[in-house]
Design an enzyme around this catalytic site. Sequence first.
Site, PDB file in Angstrom:
ATOM      1  N   ASP A  70       6.202  -3.924  -1.092  1.00 36.02           N
ATOM      2  CA  ASP A  70       5.700  -2.783  -0.196  1.00 36.02           C
ATOM      3  C   ASP A  70       6.653  -1.571   0.112  1.00 36.02           C
ATOM      4  OD1 ASP A  70       3.808  -1.499   1.247  1.00 36.02           O
ATOM      5  OD2 ASP A  70       3.274  -3.255   2.690  1.00 36.02           O
ATOM      6  N   GLY A  71       6.072  -0.453   0.308  1.00 36.92           N
ATOM      7  CA  GLY A  71       6.773   0.782   0.643  1.00 36.92           C
ATOM      8  C   GLY A  71       7.220   0.627   2.355  1.00 36.92           C
ATOM      9  N   SER A 122       2.203   5.261  -2.137  1.00 37.80           N
ATOM     10  CA  SER A 122       2.398   6.012  -3.072  1.00 37.80           C
ATOM     11  C   SER A 122       3.508   5.694  -3.879  1.00 37.80           C
ATOM     12  CB  SER A 122       2.467   7.598  -2.921  1.00 37.80           C
ATOM     13  OG  SER A 122       3.632   7.778  -2.043  1.00 37.80           O
ATOM     14  N   THR A 142       0.813  -1.108   0.038  1.00 41.04           N
ATOM     15  CA  THR A 142      -0.047   0.033   0.120  1.00 41.04           C
ATOM     16  C   THR A 142       0.866   1.249  -0.196  1.00 41.04           C
ATOM     17  OG1 THR A 142      -1.791  -1.253   1.281  1.00 41.04           O
ATOM     18  CG2 THR A 142      -1.834   1.618   1.370  1.00 41.04           C
ATOM     19  N   LYS A 171       6.327   0.932   9.447  1.00 40.08           N
ATOM     20  CA  LYS A 171       5.377   1.112   8.257  1.00 40.08           C
ATOM     21  C   LYS A 171       4.017   1.340   8.739  1.00 40.08           C
ATOM     22  CE  LYS A 171       4.582  -1.984   5.094  1.00 40.08           C
ATOM     23  NZ  LYS A 171       4.491  -0.919   4.357  1.00 40.08           N
ATOM     24  N   GLU A 191      -0.604  -5.524   6.134  1.00 41.13           N
ATOM     25  CA  GLU A 191       0.840  -5.509   5.580  1.00 41.13           C
ATOM     26  C   GLU A 191       1.638  -6.669   6.074  1.00 41.13           C
ATOM     27  OE1 GLU A 191       0.983  -0.988   3.703  1.00 41.13           O
ATOM     28  OE2 GLU A 191       1.497  -1.294   5.746  1.00 41.13           O
ATOM     29  N   LYS A 242      13.691   7.719   3.091  1.00 45.89           N
ATOM     30  CA  LYS A 242      13.152   6.870   3.831  1.00 45.89           C
ATOM     31  C   LYS A 242      14.110   6.133   4.590  1.00 45.89           C
ATOM     32  CE  LYS A 242       8.962   7.314   2.500  1.00 45.89           C
ATOM     33  NZ  LYS A 242       8.202   6.299   1.737  1.00 45.89           N
TER      34      LYS A 242
HETATM   35  C1  5RP Z   1       0.968   2.091   4.620  1.00 43.39           C
HETATM   36  C2  5RP Z   1       2.466   2.107   4.323  1.00 43.39           C
HETATM   37  C3  5RP Z   1       3.334   2.405   3.305  1.00 43.39           C
HETATM   38  O1  5RP Z   1       4.020   1.354   2.639  1.00 43.39           O
HETATM   39  C4  5RP Z   1       4.305   3.407   3.680  1.00 43.39           C
HETATM   40  O2  5RP Z   1       3.361   4.257   4.553  1.00 43.39           O
HETATM   41  C5  5RP Z   1       4.995   3.925   2.702  1.00 43.39           C
HETATM   42  O3  5RP Z   1       4.105   4.848   1.797  1.00 43.39           O
HETATM   43  P1  5RP Z   1       4.652   5.827   0.603  1.00 43.39           P
HETATM   44  O4  5RP Z   1       5.406   5.007  -0.380  1.00 43.39           O
HETATM   45  O5  5RP Z   1       3.438   6.451   0.163  1.00 43.39           O
HETATM   46  O6  5RP Z   1       5.520   6.605   1.352  1.00 43.39           O
HETATM   47  O7  5RP Z   1       2.928   1.443   5.418  1.00 43.39           O
HETATM   48  O8  5RP Z   1       0.510   1.600   5.729  1.00 43.39           O
END
Ligand code: 5RP
Length: 230
Positions: free
Chosen positions: A85-86, A31, A29, A98, A107, A125
């Site tokens: 995942d991010g 961006s 989930t 996360k 997740e 990050k």
């Molecule tokens: C969602 C998350 C996302 O992976 C995390 O917030 C990173 O999001 P982004 O790529 O938008 O910075 O943990 O619950």
Amino acid sequence: MNSKEELKKAAGIHASTYVKNGMKVGLGTGSTVKYTILELGRRIREEKLEISCVPTSIATEKLSIEQGIKLYELSSLEGLDLVIDGADEFNKELTLIKGGGGALVREKIIAQASEKMIVVADDSKKVDTLGKFPLPVEVIQFSWKETRRQISKITGISESKIIKRITNDKTFITDNGNYILDLHLEKIEEPEKLESNLNSLAGVLDCGLFCNIANKVVLASLNGLEIIEN
Ligand code: 5RP
């Protein structure tokens, strides 16, 4: 597109190269992973890629359906090959924070169900010490104030630094129907211990610390892509 968005796109698209025909894939989930999902959709349409996917949130489910990605219930697949995942923060051990998007419980379930976890991130990050990003903790609505009191006791931070998440003037409700408490810790010296202490509280579903789960980070910076492996 601004340069940060370009970096997210570069990381997201590169991560899709790890996805091969026939794989069972968890879709994260956020961006950054959004670009992985768009690229997988393109490969399905243009290259006849065949994959079975499980989304980590309702938002990702919607985007995946729009992209023509075949989705399954986690319980029907008996494990996944890979999740992409991010992350909100990661350190050199590839321990993650996360949950910035509030999807941390699904997740982590999907990450634990996967043989491998690939994280997609831009260089903002990467941190030496976790904790500048407030640590999300998903808690049951029924007892959220008592849980906040307990979290204050075990972490030593005051209740004023444990903030119930509000978005658009409303209490944020997770896909599982719970609240998020964001813990403003500033520094997390022992992530495994903190994860275990938080998760021992009955009102806590899970926290956003991912310890010993991620295998690889696809990191995009202005210098290009870097693959960091554990
Ligand atoms: C969602 C998350 C996302 O992976 C995390 O917030 C990173 O999001 P982004 O790529 O938008 O910075 O943990 O619950």
